[in-house]
Design a protein around this motif. Structure first.
Motif, mmCIF file in Angstrom:
data_model
loop_
_atom_site.group_PDB
_atom_site.id
_atom_site.type_symbol
_atom_site.label_atom_id
_atom_site.label_comp_id
_atom_site.label_asym_id
_atom_site.label_seq_id
_atom_site.Cartn_x
_atom_site.Cartn_y
_atom_site.Cartn_z
ATOM 1 N N GLU A 192 -33.629 40.431 13.744
ATOM 2 C CA GLU A 192 -34.062 39.059 14.034
ATOM 3 C C GLU A 192 -34.667 38.422 12.785
ATOM 4 N N GLY A 193 -34.463 37.107 12.650
ATOM 5 C CA GLY A 193 -35.087 36.355 11.560
ATOM 6 C C GLY A 193 -34.344 36.436 10.243
ATOM 7 N N LEU A 194 -33.116 36.939 10.227
ATOM 8 C CA LEU A 194 -32.353 37.007 8.980
ATOM 9 C C LEU A 194 -31.805 35.634 8.611
ATOM 10 N N LYS A 195 -31.731 35.384 7.331
ATOM 11 C CA LYS A 195 -31.094 34.171 6.830
ATOM 12 C C LYS A 195 -30.125 34.552 5.718
ATOM 13 N N GLU A 196 -29.115 33.721 5.511
ATOM 14 C CA GLU A 196 -28.118 33.983 4.482
ATOM 15 C C GLU A 196 -28.514 33.290 3.173
ATOM 16 N N VAL A 197 -28.611 34.075 2.107
ATOM 17 C CA VAL A 197 -28.895 33.530 0.779
ATOM 18 C C VAL A 197 -27.570 33.439 0.027
ATOM 19 N N LYS A 198 -27.162 32.213 -0.310
ATOM 20 C CA LYS A 198 -25.891 32.011 -1.000
ATOM 21 C C LYS A 198 -26.149 31.920 -2.507
ATOM 22 N N LEU A 199 -25.397 32.716 -3.261
ATOM 23 C CA LEU A 199 -25.513 32.743 -4.726
ATOM 24 C C LEU A 199 -24.178 32.364 -5.338
ATOM 25 N N ARG A 200 -24.247 31.546 -6.403
ATOM 26 C CA ARG A 200 -23.038 31.155 -7.144
ATOM 27 C C ARG A 200 -23.405 31.073 -8.620
ATOM 28 N N PHE A 201 -22.753 31.902 -9.441
ATOM 29 C CA PHE A 201 -23.093 31.913 -10.865
ATOM 30 C C PHE A 201 -21.871 32.350 -11.684
ATOM 31 N N PRO A 202 -21.723 31.769 -12.902
ATOM 32 C CA PRO A 202 -20.585 32.139 -13.752
ATOM 33 C C PRO A 202 -20.918 33.385 -14.574
ATOM 34 N N LEU A 203 -19.892 34.142 -14.925
ATOM 35 C CA LEU A 203 -20.054 35.295 -15.800
ATOM 36 C C LEU A 203 -19.627 34.924 -17.225
ATOM 37 N N PRO A 204 -20.265 35.514 -18.202
ATOM 38 C CA PRO A 204 -19.869 35.232 -19.592
ATOM 39 C C PRO A 204 -18.467 35.756 -19.875
ATOM 40 N N GLU A 205 -17.807 35.129 -20.868
ATOM 41 C CA GLU A 205 -16.489 35.612 -21.273
ATOM 42 C C GLU A 205 -16.616 37.007 -21.867
ATOM 43 N N ALA A 206 -15.730 37.898 -21.463
ATOM 44 C CA ALA A 206 -15.765 39.266 -21.981
ATOM 45 C C ALA A 206 -14.389 39.897 -21.798
ATOM 46 N N LYS A 207 -13.993 40.743 -22.760
ATOM 47 C CA LYS A 207 -12.703 41.432 -22.661
ATOM 48 C C LYS A 207 -12.766 42.594 -21.672
ATOM 49 N N GLN A 208 -13.929 43.230 -21.575
ATOM 50 C CA GLN A 208 -14.094 44.370 -20.690
ATOM 51 C C GLN A 208 -14.612 43.919 -19.326
ATOM 52 N N PRO A 209 -14.270 44.637 -18.257
ATOM 53 C CA PRO A 209 -14.808 44.300 -16.927
ATOM 54 C C PRO A 209 -16.336 44.369 -16.920
ATOM 55 N N ILE A 210 -16.940 43.581 -16.028
ATOM 56 C CA ILE A 210 -18.401 43.505 -15.921
ATOM 57 C C ILE A 210 -18.826 43.971 -14.536
ATOM 58 N N GLU A 211 -19.806 44.896 -14.486
ATOM 59 C CA GLU A 211 -20.353 45.304 -13.200
ATOM 60 C C GLU A 211 -21.501 44.360 -12.833
ATOM 61 N N VAL A 212 -21.348 43.689 -11.684
ATOM 62 C CA VAL A 212 -22.378 42.779 -11.199
ATOM 63 C C VAL A 212 -23.195 43.511 -10.134
ATOM 64 N N LYS A 213 -24.505 43.567 -10.341
ATOM 65 C CA LYS A 213 -25.398 44.199 -9.370
ATOM 66 C C LYS A 213 -26.466 43.194 -8.975
#
Length: 340
Positions: free
Chosen positions: A269-290
């Motif tokens: 009970e009492g949960l709310k949804e937090v919406k996040l939107r953000f760009p990642l920097p340019e990179a040749k290698q994959p990026i792990e987002v945590k």
């Protein structure tokens, strides 16, 4: 000059013994790896084996319930008649009590089927509507049910076990036994054959993780299996009322009617949804987002996934109360946001 000769001599000796030293270390490594392999193998078989309980003089329904909890199956080898024992109890079992048995294997039992001659004729409970119980053995279960009803009796519990000779879907034994005199509307319990081992097509356990509980229930029923216990836990980063674990695991085999137990995420009970939107920097290698969130429910990793450089990440995270969200890229701090 002598020092140089000594050095050359030591080098020569080392070249001679070096292969033997390498062989000793190699042999030791093989011995150690073999020992560790045997240890892991022993641990595996130790955890997958159970000690066979003593089923003697227990009624068949209790035996089936116990076997189901232990992860083993019960197969009726045959029935015997012993008037000194109650009907439907186990007289003999293979393997014997105390034996080790791997999960998924079977215990074969002999059950007591009281003969007609042993049933009492007449008695203080007999009325004008006393009915002689028909012999239902070897009847298909549907025909047995119709015959029970046509005699003015009721269909009681129907249990299923493996049997070496009685065809699948046919009655192995009954309680009360055939020839007993009972009053009208008495329930007749049936023991029905699931066939021999070679007749039973095992069913592969489906992957239910991620499904809503009703969806999982439908899939289980469609596969010819049964839903067992449902455990509710609170995992805030998971969607509510969704399966997060199951037993047995996907891919394992069960006999028809086998039980699957589920762990379901409880609705908080009492949960709310937090919406996040953000760009990642340019990179040749994959990026792990945590994404780490710390709110009234405590600190936890709410999101972890690999993205390509330059992507725009859009996610929605369940949260409760005030707190903070911190984003890491390849475990380096990137951005944060307060929750109010």
């Amino acid at each position: 000059m002598k020092k140089k000769e000594k050095k050359v001599g030591k080098t020569f000796v080392w070249k001679l013994i070096r292969p033997f030293v390498a062989a000793i270390f190699f042999g030791f490594g093989l011995l150690l790896s073999g020992y560790l392999g045997l240890f892991v193998l022993h641990a595996y078989f130790a955890t997958s084996e159970i000690e066979v309980p003593d089923f003697s003089n227990q009624d068949l329904l209790s035996v089936l319930n116990t076997a189901n909890k232990l992860g083993i199956y019960v197969e009726v080898m045959r029935t015997e008649s012993n008037p000194q024992l109650p009907p439907q109890v186990v007289i003999h079992q293979i393997p014997p009590p105390g034996s080790k048995l791997k999960k998924g294997n079977r215990v074969k039992v002999v059950i007591n089927q009281v003969s007609v001659a042993s049933s009492q004729e007449g008695g203080p409970g007999e009325t004008a509507e006393t009915i002689v119980v028909p012999d239902l053995r070897n009847f298909p279960v549907e025909e047995a049910e119709e015959l029970i009803k046509s005699e003015g009796l009721k269909v009681g519990k129907i249990s299923e076990v493996f049997h070496e000779s009685v065809p699948r879907g046919c009655v192995i034994s009954q309680s009360p036994p055939a020839g007993s005199k009972v009053n009208k509307d008495v329930a007749i319990n049936l023991l029905v054959s699931k066939g021999g081992e070679e007749e039973v097509a095992l069913i592969e356990v489906p992957d239910l993780v991620g499904l809503r509980i009703q969806e999982a229930r439908n899939v289980i029923q469609q596969r010819g299996l049964r839903l067992g216990e449902i455990e509710e836990v609170e995992v805030p980063e998971k969607a509510p009322e969704v399966v997060i674990a199951q037993k047995p695991l996907p891919g394992e085999k069960l006999a028809p009617g086998g039980v699957i137990n589920l762990t379901v995420n409880k609705k908080i009970e009492g949960l709310k949804e937090v919406k996040l939107r953000f760009p990642l920097p340019e990179a040749k290698q994959p990026i792990e987002v945590k994404v780490v969130i710390n709110d009234q429910l405590g600190e936890r990793v709410a999101y972890r996934r690999i993205h390509q450089g330059g992507e725009t990440v859009e996610i929605s995270i369940p949260s409760k109360g005030a707190g903070r969200v911190i984003i890491y890229l390849n475990d380096y701090y990137y951005w944060e946001k307060e929750l109010r």
